[in-house]
Design a protein around this motif. Sequence first.
Motif, PDB file in Angstrom:
ATOM      1  N   SER A 156       1.004  -1.497   0.426  1.00  9.63           N
ATOM      2  CA  SER A 156      -0.084   0.292   0.155  1.00  9.63           C
ATOM      3  C   SER A 156       1.355   1.316  -0.111  1.00  9.63           C
ATOM      4  O   SER A 156       0.383   2.222  -0.325  1.00  9.63           O
ATOM      5  N   LYS A 157       2.409   1.419   0.902  1.00 11.35           N
ATOM      6  CA  LYS A 157       2.511   2.240   0.753  1.00 11.35           C
ATOM      7  C   LYS A 157       3.855   2.131  -0.367  1.00 11.35           C
ATOM      8  O   LYS A 157       4.644   3.217   0.361  1.00 11.35           O
ATOM      9  N   ARG A 208      -4.316  -3.880   3.604  1.00  8.59           N
ATOM     10  CA  ARG A 208      -3.800  -3.133   2.334  1.00  8.59           C
ATOM     11  C   ARG A 208      -5.056  -2.103   1.960  1.00  8.59           C
ATOM     12  O   ARG A 208      -4.757  -1.051   2.308  1.00  8.59           O
ATOM     13  N   GLN A 209      -6.379  -2.665   2.226  1.00  7.93           N
ATOM     14  CA  GLN A 209      -7.528  -1.772   2.290  1.00  7.93           C
ATOM     15  C   GLN A 209      -7.344  -0.381   2.815  1.00  7.93           C
ATOM     16  O   GLN A 209      -7.658   0.635   3.138  1.00  7.93           O
ATOM     17  N   LEU A 225      -4.149   1.671   2.764  1.00  6.65           N
ATOM     18  CA  LEU A 225      -4.434   3.497   1.518  1.00  6.65           C
ATOM     19  C   LEU A 225      -5.045   4.008   2.000  1.00  6.65           C
ATOM     20  O   LEU A 225      -4.872   5.307   1.592  1.00  6.65           O
ATOM     21  N   THR A 226      -6.341   4.438   3.066  1.00 15.39           N
ATOM     22  CA  THR A 226      -6.519   5.368   3.049  1.00 15.39           C
ATOM     23  C   THR A 226      -6.062   5.728   4.452  1.00 15.39           C
ATOM     24  O   THR A 226      -6.466   7.053   4.963  1.00 15.39           O
ATOM     25  N   LYS A 230      -7.210  10.583   0.576  1.00 17.49           N
ATOM     26  CA  LYS A 230      -7.254   9.241  -0.757  1.00 17.49           C
ATOM     27  C   LYS A 230      -6.472   9.797  -1.874  1.00 17.49           C
ATOM     28  O   LYS A 230      -6.678   8.639  -2.369  1.00 17.49           O
ATOM     29  N   LYS A 265      -0.074   9.729  -2.707  1.00 16.13           N
ATOM     30  CA  LYS A 265       0.573   8.511  -2.970  1.00 16.13           C
ATOM     31  C   LYS A 265       1.596   8.290  -3.446  1.00 16.13           C
ATOM     32  O   LYS A 265       1.531   9.035  -4.853  1.00 16.13           O
ATOM     33  N   LYS A 302      -8.338   0.670  -9.180  1.00 18.62           N
ATOM     34  CA  LYS A 302      -7.281   1.982  -9.615  1.00 18.62           C
ATOM     35  C   LYS A 302      -8.305   2.479 -10.655  1.00 18.62           C
ATOM     36  O   LYS A 302      -7.218   3.878 -10.070  1.00 18.62           O
ATOM     37  N   GLU A 340     -10.491   4.973  -7.779  1.00 17.21           N
ATOM     38  CA  GLU A 340      -8.941   5.248  -6.744  1.00 17.21           C
ATOM     39  C   GLU A 340      -8.381   6.609  -7.833  1.00 17.21           C
ATOM     40  O   GLU A 340      -7.936   7.597  -7.229  1.00 17.21           O
TER      41      GLU A 340
END
Lengths: 420, 279, 303
Positions: B101-102, B161-162, B165-166, C11, C14, C298, C301
């Motif tokens: 996730s990161k 992981r879900q 992500l947040t 959200k 990344k 995806k 996202e």
Amino acid sequence: MKNIGLLMVACLLLLTPALLLGQSAADAPAKAEDVIRFVWFTDGPDQPAIEALVDRYEDENAQVAVDFAIVPFGELNQLLITQASAGQAPDIARVTEPYRFFEFGLDLRPYTEPGFEKQFLDGPVKLVTGPEGEIFGFPQDLTMNGPFINVSLFKKAGVPLPEGDVPWETWFDLAKTVKDRTGVPYAVAADRSGHRLDGIIQSYGGSYFTPDGKSLNLNSPETRGALQTFVDLHEKGIMPLDIWAGGSGYVGGNQQFINGQLVMYISGNWQVAQFASTIGDSFEWKAAPNGVNVQSGGMPGGKFLMAFESAGNPEATGDFVQFLSSKESLAAYASQAMFLPARKDLLEEGIEYPVRSDVMNSFLADLSRLPATAYSDNYHLSFGPVGNVVRDRITQAITGELSFSRAMELMIREAGEVMR
Amino acid sequence: MARKNRINRKKTNGAVILLLAVGSALMFVPVLWIILSSFKSLAEIYRSPPTFLPERWIFTNYTEAVAQFRFLRYLWNSILVTLSATLITLIINSMAAFALSKYQFPGRSIIFILMLATLMIPIRVIMLPVYLMVARLGMANTLLGIIIPPAATPTGVFILRQYMLTISDEMIDAAKIDGAGHFSIYWKIMLPLCTPALAVVTVFSVMWRWNDFLWPLIVINREKLFTLQLALARFRGELVTDWNYVLAMTVLSIIPIVAVFAGMQKYLIQGIASTGLKG
Amino acid sequence: MRSLKTLKTLKTAKKKKPLSLAPYLFLLPNTIIFTLFIIIPALSNFLMSLYRTSPFRDREFVGLDNFRYILLIDDLFPRSLGNLARFVVWDVLLIVVLSIAIGVLLNQAVRGKSFFRSAFFFPVLLSPVVVALVWQWILHNQFGILNGILQKVGLETRPWLLRPDLARTWVVVVHVWATIGFFALIILAGLQSIPASLYEASRVDGSRAYQDFIFITFPMLAPSIATVTILGMIRAFEIFDHIYILTGGGPGTATMMVVQYIYRAAFELDQFGRAAAASLVLFVIILLLTIVQYLFGKRREAL
């Protein structure tokens, strides 16, 4: 770099429990020289009977420890095939279809007295005899299929029980009359099992396989007719949908019978012990002879003890097998668990049962007049899979999912496929 | 918590309670019936129409069932397997989830898709080859053989992981500036922030491990290493099943887990609120 | 307390990082176990699908024969696939809707909250075997409590598990009953991670409860809902024990799912090759669905 720390944590994580638990598992007590791993499934009364024998053997043989484990029957095949494939099979296991494990079997001939297998009935012994004459085990008990009757319901309905041999139709009609007059919900039920179904088919002169065992006999007029009759019984409401449409694999009708809600229950002698204890005095019941249409029907059956190629000591296994199969052991076992013996000498002398020996004798009487095809079917190497196919396909006809002729067509095709 | 709630009108409150009460009844009554039935005789269990309360309370189902095997030994094995498996699962799954996730790295999507897809391979289907592998690695017939293979559960990785992500990257970046390494970011920042998801995975893993009987049945072939679920399964025969013992054992086997859940409930759900994003 | 501004970054944020060994090391322990105990066994299972097996003979290479049989000749495999598809759709739909409803209800500050949470979670504690057994008793045509109650209040009784349409419905209901507590917990965790400040802000704007739900709760809950959907699908695809004991795939084959087909082929008919072929087909279907889901996720996202 922090990454090195991370890597070390990762390795430690994997190793710590490995060390900890690996050790705890490895330090199994090694007091006895030989450990015999013995896998059992139980139907109830057989358990104290076998445990008593195991205890006695351990007492008499201080250098041997029997690791006795009870597993659920539903997973037995999967368990044995999986463990044996990896060379981790138990030394001995109680099984219903030994031939499915032949590739993993231990030939007992070098470890037992000569003529070991000759002490048992020839039919059952065939099922533990390998392609090259190996002896992988022995029949521990013999079962016989047949109907139970709720006598009290017959009396209540004022219907006299038929004398002597009568065809299945007479039984079905009488049971229907009794059901209607007494208001109980079920007239006749047969266990959901390809084995029980074959027992009815036998009365009509049909069978799953031809007597030489080379091909299927499902399409013969006798077998087909009997199967048609069986489907019709459900349509007419004489047999309830509950059993044959009510589950997968084996479904029993013992619950209905114990409750006094079922007039006639086609099952077998293994029910006697549970009936004797749960029904008690609430109503009168007995075993009746199988229906006689062209001949008396029913099927023989039974359980086997099978030895496997394993990590254990085959000498010890052989000795244990000798002990369990001795006349004395099997007499005690059959009497306590209320089974029929498969040893020739015990069958001749008869067994003393603690209760309801009348019922047991009634099954024995029918056993002696089984048609030859009942044996050739039951001891056919594809009987298990083909019986399952027949069971599942005839169910589709009973529930109306398929027409009878379509169900027969698919049954024959799939049975041919599993026999190939 | 209460502050957070936007519905405080009394009427709605009443409706909520009513709905919850009906719902809980639907969920709980069948369970209650199991518990009550475990005190009935076999004949009464088979009675039709069924009874709700036992006519006569009998305790022999319990005493007789427990007398047939070494209850404490099985219980201990179950606890050992459940706890250690859950711990391993939590750590390795969260590490994998953190990476997925990161970090951006080549192969990320493929690994993730592969995991998701195999996630849905039912264990029954590949039981035989998995067992062959376990045996080849010498883990057959050890508790380790029960614990390790299912530990890399893709389900756990997926849930974590879900959730990760947040979580904002801000704190990670801040920690980086302070000179924290990869591992300490994971350990000191990510894990505390993930408490709710870790709680869900804990529950999932504990439930799953505690109730699983097929895998232990295959792996363990020595009676002294049996777990509690194997004791429960033994009463199911070919032709006859001792339902009275099955019911009694069922009740006994859920007591420990109910206790754990009751004890953890505060941390599980209410504790979540105070951590979450406020970390 | 957090401001709305920081939340937005949750959200989307990344960042690209330079390639390093770290992610691989983090993945290492999980991947080793995963490869040894899932990937390799799955591959060897697939190899098996090219053979014909029998307890009496050595296995024999038959190429794609097993696939031809299950896909073109056998009637039961397509039927079990159809049953499974129908089951998965209804099961997942119900689980998503109900878990949100229950999660929201359980998130209310009412008296007895802890009790209710436990009650909904209780069935999750039971093993599938026990769940199926209990429901079999409840729904039994003759002995069942449900028909007993219906009879008492003078309503018509039904053979719940003996008619295909009814049995299909109950199979879904029982599976949802047994698992909903777990999914509601995921939603609950998701709900509790929504900062109160968001609701406070909207309260100031005078919004109503249902608006809160649509504009704040629902979008903030999206990741949890995705988790529930995917996990629900997994559970649904591998359904076996519940149904096997409850209806046994019956009446007839009305509730026979793919795993039961595989189990029957392998352990009731001794056809391991055919079973392996069926599991490979199931795997490919699942893989395709996963890729579609992943791409879809995806895109969301990225939005």
